[in-house]
Motif scaffolding. Structure first.
Motif, PDB file in Angstrom:
ATOM      1  N   GLY A   1       3.496   8.372   2.877  1.00 24.98           N
ATOM      2  CA  GLY A   1       3.323   9.829   2.834  1.00 24.98           C
ATOM      3  C   GLY A   1       4.171  10.543   3.869  1.00 24.98           C
TER       4      GLY A   1
ATOM      5  N   PHE B   1       0.774  -1.239   0.000  1.00 20.49           N
ATOM      6  CA  PHE B   1       0.000   0.000   0.000  1.00 20.49           C
ATOM      7  C   PHE B   1       0.809   1.295   0.000  1.00 20.49           C
ATOM      8  CE2 PHE B   1      -3.426  -2.920   1.567  1.00 20.49           C
ATOM      9  CZ  PHE B   1      -4.104  -2.908   0.372  1.00 20.49           C
ATOM     10  N   PRO B   2       2.028   1.345   0.557  1.00 18.98           N
ATOM     11  CA  PRO B   2       2.797   2.583   0.375  1.00 18.98           C
ATOM     12  C   PRO B   2       3.095   2.842  -1.107  1.00 18.98           C
ATOM     13  CG  PRO B   2       3.755   1.279   2.135  1.00 18.98           C
ATOM     14  CD  PRO B   2       2.708   0.428   1.469  1.00 18.98           C
TER      15      PRO B   2
ATOM     16  N   GLY C   1      -2.655  -2.200   6.419  1.00 17.97           N
ATOM     17  CA  GLY C   1      -3.262  -1.427   5.338  1.00 17.97           C
ATOM     18  C   GLY C   1      -3.501   0.028   5.720  1.00 17.97           C
TER      19      GLY C   1
ATOM     20  N   TYR D   1      10.196   9.397  -2.364  1.00 16.84           N
ATOM     21  CA  TYR D   1       9.555   8.124  -2.044  1.00 16.84           C
ATOM     22  C   TYR D   1      10.576   6.990  -1.935  1.00 16.84           C
ATOM     23  CZ  TYR D   1       4.999  10.202  -2.916  1.00 16.84           C
ATOM     24  OH  TYR D   1       3.868  10.973  -2.849  1.00 16.84           O
TER      25      TYR D   1
ATOM     26  N   VAL E   1       1.258   1.437  -3.876  1.00 10.93           N
ATOM     27  CA  VAL E   1       0.013   1.618  -4.629  1.00 10.93           C
ATOM     28  C   VAL E   1      -0.563   3.012  -4.408  1.00 10.93           C
ATOM     29  CG1 VAL E   1      -2.405   0.879  -4.756  1.00 10.93           C
ATOM     30  CG2 VAL E   1      -0.597  -0.816  -4.749  1.00 10.93           C
ATOM     31  N   THR E   2      -0.525   3.466  -3.183  1.00 11.66           N
ATOM     32  CA  THR E   2      -1.114   4.765  -2.862  1.00 11.66           C
ATOM     33  C   THR E   2      -0.355   5.919  -3.512  1.00 11.66           C
ATOM     34  OG1 THR E   2      -1.844   3.868  -0.759  1.00 11.66           O
ATOM     35  CG2 THR E   2      -1.831   6.259  -0.957  1.00 11.66           C
ATOM     36  N   HIS E   3       0.959   5.768  -3.626  1.00 15.91           N
ATOM     37  CA  HIS E   3       1.790   6.883  -4.078  1.00 15.91           C
ATOM     38  C   HIS E   3       2.395   6.683  -5.462  1.00 15.91           C
ATOM     39  CE1 HIS E   3       1.365   8.710  -0.143  1.00 15.91           C
ATOM     40  NE2 HIS E   3       1.618   7.518   0.388  1.00 15.91           N
ATOM     41  N   GLN E   4       2.050   5.588  -6.136  1.00 21.50           N
ATOM     42  CA  GLN E   4       2.657   5.284  -7.437  1.00 21.50           C
ATOM     43  C   GLN E   4       2.384   6.358  -8.487  1.00 21.50           C
ATOM     44  OE1 GLN E   4       1.007   1.597  -8.885  1.00 21.50           O
ATOM     45  NE2 GLN E   4      -1.080   2.295  -8.570  1.00 21.50           N
TER      46      GLN E   4
ATOM     47  N   THR F   1       8.518  -2.921  -7.478  1.00 21.60           N
ATOM     48  CA  THR F   1       8.749  -1.681  -6.734  1.00 21.60           C
ATOM     49  C   THR F   1      10.109  -1.088  -7.081  1.00 21.60           C
ATOM     50  OG1 THR F   1       7.335  -2.435  -4.925  1.00 21.60           O
ATOM     51  CG2 THR F   1       8.892  -0.673  -4.421  1.00 21.60           C
TER      52      THR F   1
ATOM     53  N   PRO G   1      -0.037   3.324   3.675  1.00 25.36           N
ATOM     54  CA  PRO G   1      -0.133   4.583   2.931  1.00 25.36           C
ATOM     55  C   PRO G   1       0.330   5.787   3.748  1.00 25.36           C
ATOM     56  CG  PRO G   1      -2.131   3.306   2.665  1.00 25.36           C
ATOM     57  CD  PRO G   1      -1.321   2.627   3.734  1.00 25.36           C
ATOM     58  N   TRP G   2      -0.031   5.787   5.017  1.00 26.68           N
ATOM     59  CA  TRP G   2       0.386   6.876   5.890  1.00 26.68           C
ATOM     60  C   TRP G   2       1.907   6.921   5.995  1.00 26.68           C
ATOM     61  CZ3 TRP G   2       3.269   6.665  10.328  1.00 26.68           C
ATOM     62  CH2 TRP G   2       3.423   7.871  11.012  1.00 26.68           C
TER      63      TRP G   2
END
Length: 173
Positions: free
Chosen positions: A139, A8-9, A131, A148, A11-14, A70, A135-136
């Motif tokens: 960010g 999720f880090p 999960g 990133y 996917v969220t920021h891709q 990644t 993402p947090w």
């Protein structure tokens, strides 16, 4: 817990990452769509592989795809070429989501019976916490470092830890 921290880090920021590297938004959105399509392919391929070569082996291969994808995405920092995005979409996408069915199958074999729902709920709780944090974390790392890179490298490291959990579970009596 480690699987969503690996996924999720990224996917969220891709999309933000690729756009920051100079790629058009619409093109990057298409790459994101290809990643989703490849996740369907990966679930089928790694699901069949889990039945043929073993669950821990198949999960480890899917984690390898996730980590390599990644790292391919991360190469955009040095090599601004669409090929990196396609490699990312193919590899990361194939690994994305492939472990969910494997976890369910392993858990049902290790913990058959009336308590399975409770045990699977505990596994799902770990997945939910990872999960929420993933993402947090991506960010927060970006906010502190302006990149990133560290978040994506950590995500790749979480792939190793997630694979190790499958091997521990596979050796359980």
């Amino acid at each position: 817990f480690f699987t969503p921290l690996a996924v999720f880090p990224v996917v969220t920021h891709q999309v933000a990452f690729a756009v920051d590297q100079g790629f058009p938004r619409l093109f990057v959105a298409g790459i994101f769509g290809l990643t989703g399509f490849m996740s369907v392919v990966g679930r089928i391929v790694f699901g069949v592989a889990a039945d043929r070569i073993g669950r821990a082996q198949s999960a480890s291969l899917s984690y390898a795809c996730t980590a390599l994808g990644t790292l391919a995405l991360l190469t955009l920092e040095r090599w601004h070429h669409a090929a990196s995005l396609y490699v990312y979409a193919l590899l990361f996408g194939a690994g994305f989501g492939a472990r969910g069915p494997i976890i369910t199958a392993m858990a049902s074999e290790l913990f058959p019976g009336r308590q399975f729902g409770r045990i699977y709920g505990a596994l799902s709780l770990g997945n939910g916490i990872g999960g929420a944090l993933g993402p947090w974390l991506g960010g927060a790392i970006y906010d502190v470092t302006g990149s990133y890179r560290v978040a994506f490298l950590l995500a790749s490291g979480f792939c190793v830890m997630g694979a190790a959990c499958f091997w521990v579970a596979a050796r359980s009596p």
